[in-house]
Scaffold this motif. Structure first.
Motif, PDB file in Angstrom:
ATOM      1  N   THR A  52       0.815  -1.222   0.000  1.00  0.00           N
ATOM      2  CA  THR A  52       0.000   0.000   0.000  1.00  0.00           C
ATOM      3  C   THR A  52       0.845   1.268   0.000  1.00  0.00           C
ATOM      4  OG1 THR A  52      -0.162   0.083   2.416  1.00  0.00           O
ATOM      5  CG2 THR A  52      -1.831  -1.201   1.248  1.00  0.00           C
TER       6      THR A  52
ATOM      7  N   SER B 133      -5.465  -3.184   6.233  1.00  0.00           N
ATOM      8  CA  SER B 133      -6.883  -2.931   6.034  1.00  0.00           C
ATOM      9  C   SER B 133      -7.600  -4.128   5.418  1.00  0.00           C
ATOM     10  CB  SER B 133      -7.060  -1.704   5.127  1.00  0.00           C
ATOM     11  OG  SER B 133      -8.340  -1.643   4.569  1.00  0.00           O
TER      12      SER B 133
ATOM     13  N   LYS C  52      -8.847  -3.062   1.909  1.00  0.00           N
ATOM     14  CA  LYS C  52      -7.825  -3.111   0.865  1.00  0.00           C
ATOM     15  C   LYS C  52      -7.450  -4.553   0.526  1.00  0.00           C
ATOM     16  CE  LYS C  52      -5.817   1.444   1.741  1.00  0.00           C
ATOM     17  NZ  LYS C  52      -4.595   2.223   2.049  1.00  0.00           N
TER      18      LYS C  52
ATOM     19  N   ILE D  76      -5.830   1.890  -2.877  1.00  0.00           N
ATOM     20  CA  ILE D  76      -4.969   0.961  -2.145  1.00  0.00           C
ATOM     21  C   ILE D  76      -3.607   1.579  -1.860  1.00  0.00           C
ATOM     22  CG2 ILE D  76      -3.708  -1.224  -2.343  1.00  0.00           C
ATOM     23  CD1 ILE D  76      -6.115  -2.286  -3.904  1.00  0.00           C
TER      24      ILE D  76
END
Length: 353
Positions: A14, A42, A45, A189
């Motif tokens: 990310t 996350s 994500k 992302i």
């Protein structure tokens, strides 16, 4: 029987640099030979990476050391593209790769991201240096003190290579610039901006005037996000196709640079842009005070980091066939769009990977 896929574990998917490397890895001609797993914090994500990019995703962090160790133990290639100073995380990565070697008999690969901050001095923007590091000169790199920035992580990596349970390749980018633009960014992302130049932009916005450390005469290397991301793919190709051509361990440092700049040149362009946009009193940068270094950069040391010298030449990377295109002129031209981006985002976007 079809050959098994190459398990790749990716750390930093990310982040600004990590995401830019990952998207190129997903476009690699041999992508169908890879089985890519990424660790992300996350759940949202992770779901997008899994569904839209077919990247197996594990929700977690590098602070979960046992999990990190196990994930590395299941990988033949590890891309470490985040937290270049996290010793505990690197120890877990090395333990995992050692297990991989013991369990399979194959020697795993570690491609780690460090930085040319490793070469810095304490110039505070007041002088330059004639010392230029060459990534083909292992003795010169080994002359760096163990207390140098990033060496606390890089030295154990090289030692692990020496012990023979992995092959290590350490990439050291200089000032990376440009706003990343790719499908990972579009999906929310990947972080699209770096830290060095944006930190100086935010400081200028905060004080209402572009600033500079000392006189800004110190020098650093620069490289575009596109060029440095491509370096990782060139390196990977050499590792997979002609491994003897890619130095590893003590011979496995690869600088990412395509020219160099003074800090003043960056700070002047920031001050000029802020002035043009009505966010700065003058188009000439003024010297940060000690109090401002603490206020805008978190500490006097980190503020003065933007006035260090870090000079190098990426001869080893170029010998593999890396051909960076963008130059200092492109770097300076990238500053105005970054200022406009940060203003549009109200300075709220995190720059950490």
């Amino acid at each position: 029987m079809a050959p098994s896929k190459i398990p790749i574990f990716f750390i930093g998917a990310t982040g600004y640099l990590g995401g830019s490397i990952l998207i190129r890895l997903l476009a690699h001609p041999r992508v169908n030979d890879f089985e890519i797993t990424a660790i992300v914090r996350s759940q949202e994500k992770a779901a997008i990476l899994q569904s839209k990019f077919r990247v197996k995703s594990v929700v977690g962090s590098t602070a979960e050391l046992e999990n990190l160790e196990n994930l590395c133990a299941n990988a033949h290639i590890v891309f470490s593209c985040a937290e270049s100073d996290n010793v505990e995380a690197m120890q877990a990565i090395l333990r995992g790769l050692k297990k991989r070697k013991e369990n399979t008999g194959e020697t795993p690969i570690l491609i780690h991201t460090s930085g040319t901050g490793e070469l810095t001095d304490d110039a505070k923007g007041l002088h330059t240096t004639d010392t230029i590091f060459d990534d083909m000169n292992a003795d010169q790199i080994e002359s760096l003190p163990p207390t140098a920035f990033h060496r606390n992580v890089d030295l154990p990596i090289v030692e692990a290579d020496k012990e023979g349970y992995l092959r290590s390749y350490i990439v050291l980018p200089g000032t990376i610039y440009g706003i990343a633009s790719n499908p990972l960014v579009s999906e929310g992302i990947q972080n699209p901006i770096s830290s060095q130049i944006p930190d100086l932009i935010r400081a200028g916005l905060g004080r209402g005037q572009g600033g500079v450390v000392g006189k800004g005469v110190s020098q650093w290397p620069d490289v575009s996000i596109e060029d440095v991301s491509e370096l990782y793919i060139v390196l990977l190709n050499a590792i997979l196709e002609t491994p003897d051509s890619a130095g590893h361990g003590r011979e496995g440092y690869y600088f990412g640079e395509n020219g160099e700049h003074t800090w003043y040149e960056i700070c002047k362009e920031i001050a000029k842009t802020l002035h043009e946009l009505g966010r700065g009193k003058s188009d000439e940068p003024t010297t940060f005070s000690t109090e401002e270094l603490v206020k805008y950069f978190g500490s006097e040391w980190f503020g003065n980091y933007h006035g260090t010298n870090s000079r190098c030449r990426s001869n080893r990377a170029r010998a593999l066939g890396w051909k960076p295109i963008k130059t200092k002129a492109d770097m300076l031209a990238s500053i105005k769009p970054q200022v406009e981006y940060i203003i549009a985002k109200s300075g709220c976007l995190s720059v950490t990977a």
